[in-house]
Design an enzyme around this catalytic site. Structure first.
Site, PDB file in Angstrom:
ATOM      1  N   LYS A  21     -60.648 -29.227  10.077  1.00 55.47           N
ATOM      2  CA  LYS A  21     -61.318 -28.612  11.229  1.00 55.47           C
ATOM      3  C   LYS A  21     -62.701 -28.088  10.886  1.00 55.47           C
ATOM      4  CE  LYS A  21     -57.387 -27.429  14.158  1.00 55.47           C
ATOM      5  NZ  LYS A  21     -56.670 -26.365  14.883  1.00 55.47           N
ATOM      6  N   ARG A  22     -62.850 -27.612   9.662  1.00 55.44           N
ATOM      7  CA  ARG A  22     -64.175 -27.084   9.282  1.00 55.44           C
ATOM      8  C   ARG A  22     -65.210 -28.202   9.182  1.00 55.44           C
ATOM      9  NH1 ARG A  22     -65.255 -27.547   3.673  1.00 55.44           N
ATOM     10  NH2 ARG A  22     -63.484 -28.368   2.491  1.00 55.44           N
TER      11      ARG A  22
END
Length: 466
Positions: free
Chosen positions: A241-242
Protein backbone atom coordinates in the site's frame (compact mmCIF):
# COMPACT_ATOMS: atom_id res chain seq x y z
CA UNK A 1 -6.16 -15.24 -35.90
CA UNK A 2 -9.42 -15.34 -33.94
CA UNK A 3 -8.83 -14.03 -30.43
CA UNK A 4 -10.97 -14.32 -27.31
CA UNK A 5 -9.52 -13.30 -23.96
CA UNK A 6 -10.95 -12.80 -20.51
CA UNK A 7 -10.32 -10.84 -17.35
CA UNK A 8 -11.33 -13.08 -14.47
CA UNK A 9 -10.98 -11.43 -11.04
CA UNK A 10 -12.11 -12.93 -7.75
CA UNK A 11 -14.48 -10.51 -5.97
CA UNK A 12 -12.80 -10.77 -2.59
CA UNK A 13 -11.47 -7.20 -2.57
CA UNK A 14 -10.94 -4.09 -4.69
CA UNK A 15 -9.63 -3.98 -8.26
CA UNK A 16 -5.97 -3.46 -7.43
CA UNK A 17 -3.34 -1.96 -9.71
CA UNK A 18 -2.01 -5.35 -10.85
CA UNK A 19 -5.49 -6.56 -11.76
CA UNK A 20 -6.19 -3.33 -13.63
CA UNK A 21 -3.02 -3.80 -15.69
CA UNK A 22 -3.97 -7.42 -16.45
CA UNK A 23 -7.39 -6.22 -17.63
CA UNK A 24 -5.74 -3.54 -19.79
CA UNK A 25 -3.34 -5.99 -21.45
CA UNK A 26 -6.21 -8.37 -22.23
CA UNK A 27 -8.38 -5.53 -23.55
CA UNK A 28 -5.61 -4.16 -25.77
CA UNK A 29 -4.72 -7.62 -27.09
CA UNK A 30 -8.35 -8.24 -28.03
CA UNK A 31 -8.81 -4.83 -29.63
CA UNK A 32 -5.49 -5.10 -31.51
CA UNK A 33 -6.53 -8.44 -33.04
CA UNK A 34 -10.17 -7.53 -33.55
CA UNK A 35 -11.22 -10.14 -31.01
CA UNK A 36 -13.38 -10.35 -27.90
CA UNK A 37 -12.63 -9.20 -24.37
CA UNK A 38 -14.81 -11.00 -21.83
CA UNK A 39 -15.35 -10.38 -18.13
CA UNK A 40 -15.78 -13.32 -15.75
CA UNK A 41 -16.30 -12.90 -12.02
CA UNK A 42 -14.78 -15.91 -10.28
CA UNK A 43 -17.05 -15.99 -7.26
CA UNK A 44 -16.72 -19.64 -6.27
CA UNK A 45 -15.34 -18.64 -2.84
CA UNK A 46 -18.75 -17.85 -1.35
CA UNK A 47 -17.42 -16.83 2.07
CA UNK A 48 -15.06 -14.18 0.73
CA UNK A 49 -16.90 -13.00 -2.38
CA UNK A 50 -18.92 -9.84 -1.78
CA UNK A 51 -21.28 -7.66 -3.80
CA UNK A 52 -19.34 -4.48 -2.93
CA UNK A 53 -16.20 -6.09 -4.37
CA UNK A 54 -18.08 -7.05 -7.55
CA UNK A 55 -19.37 -3.48 -7.83
CA UNK A 56 -15.86 -2.08 -7.30
CA UNK A 57 -14.44 -4.29 -10.07
CA UNK A 58 -17.17 -3.36 -12.53
CA UNK A 59 -17.02 0.35 -11.73
CA UNK A 60 -13.22 0.32 -11.86
CA UNK A 61 -13.21 -1.19 -15.34
CA UNK A 62 -15.85 1.29 -16.48
CA UNK A 63 -13.81 4.20 -15.10
CA UNK A 64 -10.74 2.93 -16.97
CA UNK A 65 -12.98 2.68 -20.05
CA UNK A 66 -12.09 -0.98 -20.54
CA UNK A 67 -15.46 -2.06 -21.87
CA UNK A 68 -16.04 -5.79 -22.17
CA UNK A 69 -18.00 -7.66 -24.82
CA UNK A 70 -21.29 -9.32 -23.92
CA UNK A 71 -22.66 -9.93 -20.45
CA UNK A 72 -20.60 -10.49 -17.33
CA UNK A 73 -20.14 -14.22 -16.67
CA UNK A 74 -20.41 -15.34 -13.05
CA UNK A 75 -18.63 -18.56 -12.16
CA UNK A 76 -20.70 -19.77 -9.20
CA UNK A 77 -23.97 -20.33 -11.14
CA UNK A 78 -22.01 -22.64 -13.45
CA UNK A 79 -21.13 -25.07 -10.64
CA UNK A 80 -23.42 -27.72 -12.12
CA UNK A 81 -21.52 -27.62 -15.40
CA UNK A 82 -18.19 -27.88 -13.58
CA UNK A 83 -19.42 -30.91 -11.63
CA UNK A 84 -20.69 -32.51 -14.85
CA UNK A 85 -17.21 -32.36 -16.42
CA UNK A 86 -15.58 -33.79 -13.28
CA UNK A 87 -17.99 -36.72 -13.22
CA UNK A 88 -17.40 -37.37 -16.92
CA UNK A 89 -13.67 -37.62 -16.21
CA UNK A 90 -14.50 -40.00 -13.38
CA UNK A 91 -16.55 -42.18 -15.70
CA UNK A 92 -13.73 -42.21 -18.25
CA UNK A 93 -11.19 -43.35 -15.65
CA UNK A 94 -9.34 -40.02 -15.82
CA UNK A 95 -10.32 -39.09 -12.28
CA UNK A 96 -11.03 -41.01 -9.10
CA UNK A 97 -12.66 -40.80 -5.70
CA UNK A 98 -10.33 -40.00 -2.81
CA UNK A 99 -11.54 -40.88 0.69
CA UNK A 100 -8.58 -39.48 2.61
CA UNK A 101 -9.80 -37.56 5.65
CA UNK A 102 -8.48 -34.11 6.59
CA UNK A 103 -6.65 -35.69 9.52
CA UNK A 104 -4.97 -38.23 7.23
CA UNK A 105 -3.90 -35.53 4.81
CA UNK A 106 -2.50 -33.40 7.64
CA UNK A 107 -0.51 -36.39 8.96
CA UNK A 108 0.75 -37.10 5.43
CA UNK A 109 1.99 -33.49 5.03
CA UNK A 110 3.62 -33.52 8.47
CA UNK A 111 5.52 -36.68 7.60
CA UNK A 112 6.66 -35.22 4.28
CA UNK A 113 7.90 -32.05 6.00
CA UNK A 114 9.76 -34.12 8.60
CA UNK A 115 11.57 -35.92 5.78
CA UNK A 116 12.37 -32.64 4.01
CA UNK A 117 10.07 -33.47 1.11
CA UNK A 118 7.70 -31.13 -0.70
CA UNK A 119 4.13 -31.48 0.53
CA UNK A 120 1.91 -33.06 -2.09
CA UNK A 121 -0.86 -35.61 -2.21
CA UNK A 122 0.69 -39.08 -2.37
CA UNK A 123 -1.97 -40.76 -4.50
CA UNK A 124 -3.07 -43.18 -1.79
CA UNK A 125 -6.55 -43.62 -3.29
CA UNK A 126 -5.49 -43.43 -6.93
CA UNK A 127 -5.70 -47.19 -7.66
CA UNK A 128 -7.32 -48.41 -4.50
CA UNK A 129 -10.23 -50.85 -4.54
CA UNK A 130 -13.57 -49.11 -3.91
CA UNK A 131 -14.42 -51.97 -1.55
CA UNK A 132 -11.96 -50.43 0.92
CA UNK A 133 -13.89 -47.15 1.13
CA UNK A 134 -14.44 -46.12 4.75
CA UNK A 135 -18.02 -45.54 5.89
CA UNK A 136 -19.28 -42.02 6.49
CA UNK A 137 -16.56 -40.25 4.46
CA UNK A 138 -17.67 -38.03 1.58
CA UNK A 139 -14.99 -38.44 -1.10
CA UNK A 140 -13.45 -35.74 -3.25
CA UNK A 141 -12.85 -36.30 -6.94
CA UNK A 142 -9.20 -35.98 -7.97
CA UNK A 143 -7.66 -35.78 -11.42
CA UNK A 144 -5.59 -38.83 -12.34
CA UNK A 145 -2.57 -36.81 -13.48
CA UNK A 146 0.34 -38.37 -15.40
CA UNK A 147 3.06 -39.73 -13.10
CA UNK A 148 5.96 -39.67 -15.56
CA UNK A 149 7.23 -37.34 -18.23
CA UNK A 150 6.87 -33.57 -18.33
CA UNK A 151 4.22 -30.95 -18.78
CA UNK A 152 5.39 -28.15 -21.05
CA UNK A 153 4.03 -24.65 -21.56
CA UNK A 154 5.21 -22.48 -24.44
CA UNK A 155 4.56 -19.16 -22.74
CA UNK A 156 4.24 -16.09 -24.99
CA UNK A 157 6.27 -14.02 -22.52
CA UNK A 158 8.52 -16.46 -20.66
CA UNK A 159 9.21 -18.92 -23.47
CA UNK A 160 9.07 -22.69 -23.11
CA UNK A 161 8.86 -23.90 -19.51
CA UNK A 162 8.70 -27.51 -18.41
CA UNK A 163 7.96 -29.19 -15.12
CA UNK A 164 8.38 -32.86 -14.26
CA UNK A 165 5.01 -34.52 -13.71
CA UNK A 166 6.46 -36.22 -10.65
CA UNK A 167 6.50 -32.76 -9.01
CA UNK A 168 2.75 -32.33 -9.48
CA UNK A 169 0.01 -34.22 -7.68
CA UNK A 170 -3.55 -35.25 -8.36
CA UNK A 171 -5.48 -32.05 -7.81
CA UNK A 172 -8.99 -31.98 -6.42
CA UNK A 173 -11.73 -31.27 -8.96
CA UNK A 174 -14.81 -31.64 -6.76
CA UNK A 175 -14.86 -31.31 -2.98
CA UNK A 176 -16.64 -33.76 -0.72
CA UNK A 177 -19.74 -31.56 -0.69
CA UNK A 178 -19.86 -31.63 -4.50
CA UNK A 179 -18.66 -28.07 -5.06
CA UNK A 180 -15.99 -27.53 -7.72
CA UNK A 181 -12.55 -26.15 -6.95
CA UNK A 182 -11.27 -22.91 -8.42
CA UNK A 183 -8.62 -24.69 -10.52
CA UNK A 184 -11.20 -26.94 -12.15
CA UNK A 185 -13.81 -24.22 -12.66
CA UNK A 186 -11.33 -21.95 -14.45
CA UNK A 187 -10.47 -24.59 -17.04
CA UNK A 188 -14.09 -25.57 -17.75
CA UNK A 189 -15.11 -21.93 -18.07
CA UNK A 190 -12.21 -21.10 -20.39
CA UNK A 191 -13.15 -24.04 -22.61
CA UNK A 192 -16.85 -23.16 -22.69
CA UNK A 193 -16.13 -19.46 -23.31
CA UNK A 194 -13.77 -20.26 -26.19
CA UNK A 195 -10.78 -18.53 -24.60
CA UNK A 196 -7.83 -18.58 -27.00
CA UNK A 197 -5.27 -16.72 -24.90
CA UNK A 198 -4.87 -16.50 -21.13
CA UNK A 199 -2.98 -13.34 -20.20
CA UNK A 200 -2.41 -13.09 -16.46
CA UNK A 201 0.16 -12.35 -13.77
CA UNK A 202 3.29 -14.45 -13.37
CA UNK A 203 2.05 -15.47 -9.91
CA UNK A 204 -0.38 -17.82 -11.68
CA UNK A 205 2.37 -19.74 -13.48
CA UNK A 206 2.40 -22.64 -11.01
CA UNK A 207 -1.32 -23.16 -11.63
CA UNK A 208 -0.81 -23.36 -15.37
CA UNK A 209 0.92 -26.74 -15.44
CA UNK A 210 -1.90 -28.37 -13.47
CA UNK A 211 -4.49 -26.70 -15.67
CA UNK A 212 -2.73 -27.90 -18.84
CA UNK A 213 -2.94 -31.45 -17.49
CA UNK A 214 -6.68 -30.95 -16.99
CA UNK A 215 -7.12 -29.63 -20.54
CA UNK A 216 -5.38 -32.75 -21.80
CA UNK A 217 -7.59 -35.02 -19.69
CA UNK A 218 -10.76 -33.31 -20.94
CA UNK A 219 -9.48 -33.57 -24.51
CA UNK A 220 -9.60 -29.84 -25.14
CA UNK A 221 -6.95 -27.67 -26.76
CA UNK A 222 -5.27 -25.50 -24.15
CA UNK A 223 -5.19 -21.76 -24.85
CA UNK A 224 -1.93 -19.93 -25.38
CA UNK A 225 -0.56 -18.58 -22.11
CA UNK A 226 1.20 -15.29 -21.40
CA UNK A 227 2.34 -14.63 -17.85
CA UNK A 228 3.14 -10.96 -17.38
CA UNK A 229 5.70 -9.77 -14.82
CA UNK A 230 4.63 -8.66 -11.38
CA UNK A 231 4.66 -5.03 -10.26
CA UNK A 232 7.13 -4.03 -7.54
CA UNK A 233 7.58 -0.81 -5.64
CA UNK A 234 10.25 1.72 -6.68
CA UNK A 235 12.61 0.09 -4.16
CA UNK A 236 12.25 -3.29 -5.86
CA UNK A 237 10.26 -4.81 -3.00
CA UNK A 238 6.88 -6.45 -3.40
CA UNK A 239 4.22 -3.85 -4.10
CA UNK A 240 2.44 -2.75 -0.94
CA UNK A 241 0.00 0.00 0.00
CA UNK A 242 2.84 2.40 0.70
CA UNK A 243 4.02 1.89 -2.90
CA UNK A 244 0.61 2.26 -4.51
CA UNK A 245 -1.10 -1.12 -4.13
CA UNK A 246 -4.49 0.54 -3.84
CA UNK A 247 -7.87 -0.06 -5.37
CA UNK A 248 -8.27 1.60 -8.76
CA UNK A 249 -11.02 3.78 -7.27
CA UNK A 250 -8.38 5.32 -5.01
CA UNK A 251 -6.53 6.64 -8.07
CA UNK A 252 -9.77 8.09 -9.39
CA UNK A 253 -10.33 9.78 -6.03
CA UNK A 254 -6.75 11.10 -6.02
CA UNK A 255 -7.52 12.93 -9.24
CA UNK A 256 -5.95 10.83 -11.96
CA UNK A 257 -7.48 10.70 -15.44
CA UNK A 258 -8.41 7.30 -16.88
CA UNK A 259 -6.36 7.88 -20.03
CA UNK A 260 -3.30 8.69 -17.91
CA UNK A 261 -3.81 5.51 -15.87
CA UNK A 262 -4.11 3.45 -19.04
CA UNK A 263 -0.92 4.95 -20.43
CA UNK A 264 0.94 4.41 -17.16
CA UNK A 265 -0.27 0.83 -16.65
CA UNK A 266 0.64 0.04 -20.26
CA UNK A 267 4.25 1.03 -19.60
CA UNK A 268 4.45 -1.22 -16.51
CA UNK A 269 5.97 -4.22 -18.23
CA UNK A 270 5.38 -3.36 -21.91
CA UNK A 271 7.38 -1.13 -24.21
CA UNK A 272 7.29 0.27 -27.72
CA UNK A 273 10.77 1.59 -28.34
CA UNK A 274 11.41 4.68 -26.23
CA UNK A 275 7.82 5.93 -26.41
CA UNK A 276 6.47 7.08 -23.05
CA UNK A 277 3.33 9.01 -23.96
CA UNK A 278 1.13 6.57 -25.85
CA UNK A 279 -2.47 7.36 -26.69
CA UNK A 280 -5.09 4.63 -26.43
CA UNK A 281 -5.42 4.60 -30.21
CA UNK A 282 -1.67 4.06 -30.58
CA UNK A 283 -1.72 1.41 -27.86
CA UNK A 284 -4.40 -0.59 -29.69
CA UNK A 285 -2.42 -0.30 -32.91
CA UNK A 286 0.93 -1.29 -31.36
CA UNK A 287 0.12 -3.69 -28.55
CA UNK A 288 1.14 -7.33 -28.80
CA UNK A 289 2.65 -9.83 -26.44
CA UNK A 290 6.16 -9.62 -27.90
CA UNK A 291 6.47 -6.18 -26.28
CA UNK A 292 5.96 -7.58 -22.75
CA UNK A 293 9.17 -7.90 -20.76
CA UNK A 294 10.11 -10.65 -18.32
CA UNK A 295 11.42 -8.50 -15.47
CA UNK A 296 9.14 -7.11 -12.74
CA UNK A 297 7.92 -3.58 -13.40
CA UNK A 298 8.42 -0.82 -10.82
CA UNK A 299 5.60 1.44 -9.74
CA UNK A 300 6.60 5.10 -9.53
CA UNK A 301 4.17 7.83 -8.43
CA UNK A 302 6.44 10.56 -9.84
CA UNK A 303 6.11 9.10 -13.35
CA UNK A 304 2.37 8.68 -12.94
CA UNK A 305 2.05 12.31 -11.81
CA UNK A 306 4.09 13.49 -14.78
CA UNK A 307 1.92 11.54 -17.23
CA UNK A 308 -1.26 12.74 -15.58
CA UNK A 309 -0.08 16.33 -15.83
CA UNK A 310 0.46 15.83 -19.56
CA UNK A 311 -3.04 14.47 -20.07
CA UNK A 312 -4.56 17.26 -17.97
CA UNK A 313 -2.89 19.86 -20.21
CA UNK A 314 -4.19 18.04 -23.30
CA UNK A 315 -7.77 17.61 -22.05
CA UNK A 316 -10.60 19.92 -23.24
CA UNK A 317 -11.33 22.71 -20.78
CA UNK A 318 -15.04 21.87 -20.46
CA UNK A 319 -14.26 18.25 -19.55
CA UNK A 320 -11.67 19.30 -16.99
CA UNK A 321 -14.02 21.77 -15.39
CA UNK A 322 -16.66 19.04 -15.06
CA UNK A 323 -14.14 16.56 -13.63
CA UNK A 324 -12.76 19.13 -11.18
CA UNK A 325 -16.21 20.12 -9.92
CA UNK A 326 -16.68 17.34 -7.30
CA UNK A 327 -13.18 18.01 -5.94
CA UNK A 328 -13.95 21.73 -5.76
CA UNK A 329 -17.26 21.21 -4.02
CA UNK A 330 -15.70 18.79 -1.56
CA UNK A 331 -13.07 21.42 -0.69
CA UNK A 332 -15.71 24.13 -0.42
CA UNK A 333 -18.11 22.00 1.58
CA UNK A 334 -21.00 23.24 -0.55
CA UNK A 335 -22.30 23.20 -4.13
CA UNK A 336 -20.50 25.64 -6.41
CA UNK A 337 -22.39 28.52 -8.01
CA UNK A 338 -22.97 28.04 -11.76
CA UNK A 339 -21.47 31.45 -12.58
CA UNK A 340 -18.41 30.55 -10.54
CA UNK A 341 -18.10 27.19 -12.33
CA UNK A 342 -18.26 29.01 -15.65
CA UNK A 343 -15.30 31.11 -14.48
CA UNK A 344 -13.39 27.90 -13.73
CA UNK A 345 -13.93 26.69 -17.28
CA UNK A 346 -12.92 30.07 -18.75
CA UNK A 347 -9.80 30.07 -16.61
CA UNK A 348 -8.81 26.49 -17.32
CA UNK A 349 -6.08 27.43 -19.80
CA UNK A 350 -4.01 28.96 -17.04
CA UNK A 351 -5.10 26.62 -14.27
CA UNK A 352 -4.12 23.36 -15.96
CA UNK A 353 -0.55 24.27 -16.82
CA UNK A 354 0.96 23.18 -13.50
CA UNK A 355 -1.63 20.77 -12.09
CA UNK A 356 -0.61 17.11 -11.91
CA UNK A 357 -3.92 15.82 -10.56
CA UNK A 358 -7.53 16.93 -10.50
CA UNK A 359 -7.10 17.56 -6.78
CA UNK A 360 -4.33 20.06 -7.53
CA UNK A 361 -6.40 21.53 -10.35
CA UNK A 362 -9.38 22.04 -8.04
CA UNK A 363 -7.16 23.58 -5.37
CA UNK A 364 -5.72 26.00 -7.91
CA UNK A 365 -9.24 26.91 -9.07
CA UNK A 366 -10.71 27.55 -5.62
CA UNK A 367 -10.28 31.32 -5.83
CA UNK A 368 -12.54 31.41 -8.88
CA UNK A 369 -15.46 29.96 -6.90
CA UNK A 370 -14.68 31.57 -3.54
CA UNK A 371 -17.37 33.76 -2.00
CA UNK A 372 -16.69 37.43 -1.32
CA UNK A 373 -15.06 38.81 0.63
CA UNK A 374 -12.03 36.56 0.11
CA UNK A 375 -9.94 35.68 3.12
CA UNK A 376 -6.31 36.04 1.99
CA UNK A 377 -3.84 33.41 3.17
CA UNK A 378 -1.01 34.51 5.48
CA UNK A 379 1.45 35.37 2.71
CA UNK A 380 -1.14 37.34 0.74
CA UNK A 381 -2.34 39.16 3.85
CA UNK A 382 1.20 40.46 4.47
CA UNK A 383 1.14 42.13 1.05
CA UNK A 384 -2.04 44.01 1.84
CA UNK A 385 -0.41 46.77 3.87
CA UNK A 386 -2.11 50.16 4.35
CA UNK A 387 0.10 51.54 1.56
CA UNK A 388 -0.87 48.67 -0.76
CA UNK A 389 -4.55 49.16 0.01
CA UNK A 390 -4.27 52.81 -0.93
CA UNK A 391 -2.69 51.78 -4.26
CA UNK A 392 -5.49 49.26 -4.84
CA UNK A 393 -8.15 51.89 -4.20
CA UNK A 394 -6.71 54.19 -6.84
CA UNK A 395 -6.09 51.29 -9.23
CA UNK A 396 -9.71 50.16 -8.95
CA UNK A 397 -10.88 53.65 -9.94
CA UNK A 398 -8.48 53.61 -12.89
CA UNK A 399 -9.59 50.16 -14.07
CA UNK A 400 -13.27 51.05 -13.76
CA UNK A 401 -12.80 53.53 -16.63
CA UNK A 402 -11.67 50.86 -19.14
CA UNK A 403 -13.88 50.40 -22.19
CA UNK A 404 -12.65 46.85 -22.89
CA UNK A 405 -12.05 44.27 -20.18
CA UNK A 406 -9.59 41.89 -21.83
CA UNK A 407 -6.09 40.68 -21.01
CA UNK A 408 -4.27 43.08 -23.32
CA UNK A 409 -6.18 46.18 -22.17
CA UNK A 410 -5.83 45.18 -18.51
CA UNK A 411 -2.09 44.63 -18.74
CA UNK A 412 -1.60 48.00 -20.46
CA UNK A 413 -3.77 49.70 -17.84
CA UNK A 414 -1.97 48.21 -14.82
CA UNK A 415 1.48 48.88 -16.30
CA UNK A 416 0.48 52.44 -17.24
CA UNK A 417 -0.89 53.06 -13.74
CA UNK A 418 2.29 51.78 -12.06
CA UNK A 419 4.50 53.87 -14.34
CA UNK A 420 2.41 57.02 -13.77
CA UNK A 421 2.68 56.53 -9.99
CA UNK A 422 6.41 55.89 -10.13
CA UNK A 423 5.93 52.33 -8.87
CA UNK A 424 7.54 49.15 -10.03
CA UNK A 425 5.02 46.82 -11.59
CA UNK A 426 5.35 44.47 -8.62
CA UNK A 427 4.16 47.17 -6.19
CA UNK A 428 0.85 47.20 -8.00
CA UNK A 429 0.64 43.62 -9.29
CA UNK A 430 1.47 41.79 -6.05
CA UNK A 431 -1.27 43.31 -3.86
CA UNK A 432 -3.61 43.13 -6.85
CA UNK A 433 -3.06 39.37 -7.11
CA UNK A 434 -3.55 39.00 -3.35
CA UNK A 435 -6.85 40.89 -3.55
CA UNK A 436 -8.16 38.95 -6.54
CA UNK A 437 -7.09 35.43 -5.55
CA UNK A 438 -6.31 35.54 -1.83
CA UNK A 439 -2.89 34.05 -2.61
CA UNK A 440 0.54 35.06 -3.88
CA UNK A 441 0.60 32.56 -6.76
CA UNK A 442 -1.95 32.10 -9.53
CA UNK A 443 -2.22 31.89 -13.29
CA UNK A 444 -1.37 35.04 -15.24
CA UNK A 445 -2.71 38.04 -13.31
CA UNK A 446 -4.29 39.61 -16.37
CA UNK A 447 -5.86 36.31 -17.43
CA UNK A 448 -7.36 36.05 -13.93
CA UNK A 449 -8.80 39.57 -14.17
CA UNK A 450 -10.30 38.87 -17.58
CA UNK A 451 -11.82 35.57 -16.41
CA UNK A 452 -13.30 37.09 -13.26
CA UNK A 453 -14.92 39.81 -15.32
CA UNK A 454 -15.22 43.52 -14.61
CA UNK A 455 -17.79 43.44 -11.82
CA UNK A 456 -16.31 40.55 -9.82
CA UNK A 457 -12.73 41.74 -10.19
CA UNK A 458 -13.49 45.34 -9.14
CA UNK A 459 -15.60 44.12 -6.23
CA UNK A 460 -12.77 41.92 -4.96
CA UNK A 461 -10.27 44.75 -5.21
CA UNK A 462 -12.60 47.10 -3.33
CA UNK A 463 -13.21 44.47 -0.64
CA UNK A 464 -9.53 44.45 0.22
CA UNK A 465 -8.85 48.16 -0.42
CA UNK A 466 -11.43 49.08 2.22
Amino acid sequence: MSVTVRFAPSPTGFLHIGGARTALFNWLFARHHGGKFLLRIEDTDRQRSTQPAIDAIVEGLKWLELHWDGDVVFQFPRAGRHAEVARKLLAEGKAYYCYATPAELEAMRAEQKAKGQSTRYDGRWRDRDRKETPPGVKPVIRLKAPLTGETAVNDRVLGEIKVANAQLDDMVLLRGDGTPTYMHSVVVDDIDMGITHVIRGADHLTNTFRQVQLYNAIGAKAPEFAHIPLIHGPDGAKLSKRHGALGIEAYRDMGYLPEAMRNYLLRLGWAHGDDEIISTEQAIRWFDLDGVGQSPARFDFAKLDSLNGHYIREAPDARLAALARPFLEKALGRPADQHALARVQRGMKGLKQRAKTLVELAEAARFYVAERPLKPDDKAAKLLTPEAKAVLKELAQHLAQLKHWDEQELEQAVRGFAEAKGLGLGKAAQPLRAALTGATASPSLFEVMAVLGRDEALARIQDQAG
